[in-house]
Design a protein around this motif. Structure first.
Motif, PDB file in Angstrom:
ATOM      1  N   GLY A  33       0.668  -1.220  -0.237  1.00  0.00           N
ATOM      2  CA  GLY A  33       0.048   0.070  -0.413  1.00  0.00           C
ATOM      3  C   GLY A  33       0.738   0.872   0.222  1.00  0.00           C
ATOM      4  O   GLY A  33       0.383   2.450  -0.065  1.00  0.00           O
ATOM      5  N   TYR A  34       2.081   1.155   0.324  1.00  0.00           N
ATOM      6  CA  TYR A  34       3.347   2.578  -0.022  1.00  0.00           C
ATOM      7  C   TYR A  34       3.632   2.492  -1.022  1.00  0.00           C
ATOM      8  O   TYR A  34       3.736   1.728  -1.943  1.00  0.00           O
ATOM      9  N   HIS A  35       4.188   3.361  -1.788  1.00  0.00           N
ATOM     10  CA  HIS A  35       4.827   3.810  -2.866  1.00  0.00           C
ATOM     11  C   HIS A  35       6.207   3.905  -2.718  1.00  0.00           C
ATOM     12  O   HIS A  35       6.741   4.740  -1.265  1.00  0.00           O
ATOM     13  N   LEU A  37       9.940   5.282  -2.729  1.00  0.00           N
ATOM     14  CA  LEU A  37       9.827   7.181  -3.198  1.00  0.00           C
ATOM     15  C   LEU A  37      11.812   7.504  -3.470  1.00  0.00           C
ATOM     16  O   LEU A  37      12.424   6.308  -3.144  1.00  0.00           O
ATOM     17  N   GLY A 147       5.692   6.585  11.474  1.00  0.00           N
ATOM     18  CA  GLY A 147       5.820   7.348  10.464  1.00  0.00           C
ATOM     19  C   GLY A 147       6.569   7.183   9.322  1.00  0.00           C
ATOM     20  O   GLY A 147       8.068   7.788   9.485  1.00  0.00           O
ATOM     21  N   SER A 148       7.189   7.781   7.763  1.00  0.00           N
ATOM     22  CA  SER A 148       7.608   7.887   7.161  1.00  0.00           C
ATOM     23  C   SER A 148       8.882   8.891   7.200  1.00  0.00           C
ATOM     24  O   SER A 148       9.743   8.429   6.888  1.00  0.00           O
ATOM     25  N   ARG A 164      10.367   3.876   2.081  1.00  0.00           N
ATOM     26  CA  ARG A 164       8.914   4.651   1.761  1.00  0.00           C
ATOM     27  C   ARG A 164       9.242   6.525   2.503  1.00  0.00           C
ATOM     28  O   ARG A 164       8.405   6.856   2.740  1.00  0.00           O
ATOM     29  N   THR A 190      -2.723  12.803   3.183  1.00  0.00           N
ATOM     30  CA  THR A 190      -1.790  12.233   2.736  1.00  0.00           C
ATOM     31  C   THR A 190      -2.477  11.220   2.172  1.00  0.00           C
ATOM     32  O   THR A 190      -1.975  11.192   0.922  1.00  0.00           O
ATOM     33  N   PRO A 191      -2.418  10.002   2.344  1.00  0.00           N
ATOM     34  CA  PRO A 191      -3.374   8.825   1.519  1.00  0.00           C
ATOM     35  C   PRO A 191      -4.380   9.200   0.654  1.00  0.00           C
ATOM     36  O   PRO A 191      -4.194   8.663   0.020  1.00  0.00           O
ATOM     37  N   TYR A 194      -1.736  10.295  -2.166  1.00  0.00           N
ATOM     38  CA  TYR A 194      -1.165   9.143  -3.415  1.00  0.00           C
ATOM     39  C   TYR A 194      -2.697   8.623  -3.622  1.00  0.00           C
ATOM     40  O   TYR A 194      -2.454   8.005  -4.738  1.00  0.00           O
TER      41      TYR A 194
HETATM   42  O1  C5P Z   1       3.751   6.553   7.003  1.00  0.00           O
HETATM   43  P1  C5P Z   1       2.976   7.809   7.161  1.00  0.00           P
HETATM   44  O2  C5P Z   1       2.340   7.135   7.890  1.00  0.00           O
HETATM   45  O3  C5P Z   1       3.845   8.899   6.838  1.00  0.00           O
HETATM   46  O4  C5P Z   1       2.055   7.992   5.079  1.00  0.00           O
HETATM   47  C1  C5P Z   1       0.895   8.294   5.196  1.00  0.00           C
HETATM   48  C2  C5P Z   1      -0.009   7.222   4.200  1.00  0.00           C
HETATM   49  O5  C5P Z   1       0.705   7.625   3.456  1.00  0.00           O
HETATM   50  C3  C5P Z   1       0.644   6.098   4.144  1.00  0.00           C
HETATM   51  O6  C5P Z   1      -0.693   5.441   4.758  1.00  0.00           O
HETATM   52  C4  C5P Z   1      -0.079   5.823   2.777  1.00  0.00           C
HETATM   53  O7  C5P Z   1      -1.375   6.482   2.244  1.00  0.00           O
HETATM   54  C5  C5P Z   1       0.664   6.880   2.359  1.00  0.00           C
HETATM   55  N1  C5P Z   1       2.420   6.718   1.635  1.00  0.00           N
HETATM   56  C6  C5P Z   1       2.552   6.097   0.745  1.00  0.00           C
HETATM   57  N2  C5P Z   1       3.648   6.096   0.205  1.00  0.00           N
HETATM   58  C7  C5P Z   1       4.979   6.432   0.981  1.00  0.00           C
HETATM   59  C8  C5P Z   1       4.349   7.342   2.129  1.00  0.00           C
HETATM   60  C9  C5P Z   1       3.357   7.687   2.562  1.00  0.00           C
HETATM   61  O8  C5P Z   1       1.731   5.765  -0.217  1.00  0.00           O
HETATM   62  N3  C5P Z   1       5.775   6.716   0.780  1.00  0.00           N
END
Ligand code: C5P
Length: 310
Positions: A33-35, A37, A147-148, A164, A190-191, A194
């Motif tokens: 579910g993450y992208h 980066l 968190g990322s 991430r 943020t989600p 994305y």
């Molecule tokens: O990691 P964090 O909790 O800050 O990310 C919040 C949301 O942002 C994640 O649940 C995801 O939907 C999205 N996200 C993502 N790819 C990343 C970082 C965040 O899709 N590299």
């Protein structure tokens, strides 16, 4: 007879910076579910300050917040600072009891990682208050579970982030860059940004392995603001603009005002403009205000230090 006041409870104050992404290259969404980066973070001199004060064992966590837009910050276990206490207490095997006070200096829900800075500051504050003295790598490991953007708030300065965004390599920079920010009262999730990115790019988003940040890294090493301005790049900008079309005018006003570069910061809705000088940053901010293109404006510099005990 002398009158002895009770000694105040021990407390620790920690400062952690907000950030911008000088480049943010986003690959296609992965199975988790993450992208993936590739990003270049720069910490800026807008800070969160977290004070952790000792409370009796078993008292639990309490949280108070002051500063701009403090009323929009949750005071329960959904707050990343609260989760940071639980994470470090679990890690070191101590009772998760502490009183936290957060003084906010980073715009709320603006794509500048204020909540992540709170979490980073809280980890360091609890580690110091409890005398657990964890190595920085261990704190960074805990930060990544929260968190990322939390590991970068610990590290600060300028760094390349991969994975991430949580795997960091410090980058060389020279001098100081001047920034102006236009923030909006209504944040962006943020989600959601994305998700819109996924809709706009479809399954064909280019892999981030192809990203080339050589020009940007050279500009940073040389302290060349003009070259840095030309190299700013945010793959989430189109998604943020799609969700909030009014941001286009905010970008345009800064471009017309001679900004060296402009972009949406992270997942937005904050707009960042790189200025020639502090005076130029103030002028850009004044124009945004005059044109009613921001709810608040901020001027600051980068890079700034990571989380540290005051
Ligand atoms: O990691 P964090 O909790 O800050 O990310 C919040 C949301 O942002 C994640 O649940 C995801 O939907 C999205 N996200 C993502 N790819 C990343 C970082 C965040 O899709 N590299």
């Amino acid at each position: 007879m002398s009158h002895l006041a009770a000694a105040p409870a021990p407390s620790v104050r920690v400062r952690a910076p907000g950030k911008i992404n000088l480049t943010l290259r986003v690959g296609p969404v992965a199975e988790d579910g993450y992208h993936p980066l590739v990003t270049v973070f720069q910490a800026v001199a807008l800070h969160e300050e977290v004070t952790a004060t000792e409370v009796p064992e078993g008292a639990g966590i309490s949280l108070t917040v002051e500063g701009p837009q403090a009323e929009r910050v949750p005071l329960d276990s959904t707050n990343l600072a609260w989760q940071a206490v639980e994470a470090i207490a679990r890690h070191v095997g101590l009772d998760p009891s502490v009183a936290l006070h957060i003084a906010k200096g980073v715009p709320v829900a603006g794509g500048m990682a204020g909540g992540s800075a709170d979490a980073a500051a809280t980890l360091l504050a609890c580690d110091t208050l409890w005398g657990t003295a964890l190595p920085r790598e261990e704190l960074a490991g805990l930060a990544a579970t929260l968190g990322s953007d939390v590991p970068f708030a610990l590290l600060g300065h300028t760094a390349v982030g991969t994975g991430r965004g949580h795997l960091l390599t410090p980058a060389m920079t020279r001098g100081e860059f001047h920034w102006a920010f236009a923030t909006r009262d209504e944040g962006l999730s943020t989600p959601e940004v994305y998700r819109r990115f996924d809709e706009l790019t479809g399954p064909t988003a280019p892999s981030v392995g192809d990203a080339d940040d050589n020009g940007l890294m050279q500009a940073l090493r040389a302290g060349d603001a003009r070259a840095l301005g030309a190299a700013l790049q945010n793959d989430l900008e189109a998604a943020a603009l799609d969700l909030r079309p009014e941001l286009a005018r905010t970008l345009e006003i800064a471009q017309d005002g001679g900004a060296l570069g402009t972009m949406v910061s992270g997942s937005g809705p904050t707009v960042a403009a790189l200025a020639r000088s502090r005076q130029h940053a103030l002028a850009l901010a004044a124009t945004w205000t005059a044109e009613d293109a921001a709810d608040a404006v901020w001027c600051t510099t980068g890079p700034a230090s990571g989380a540290r005990v005051l």
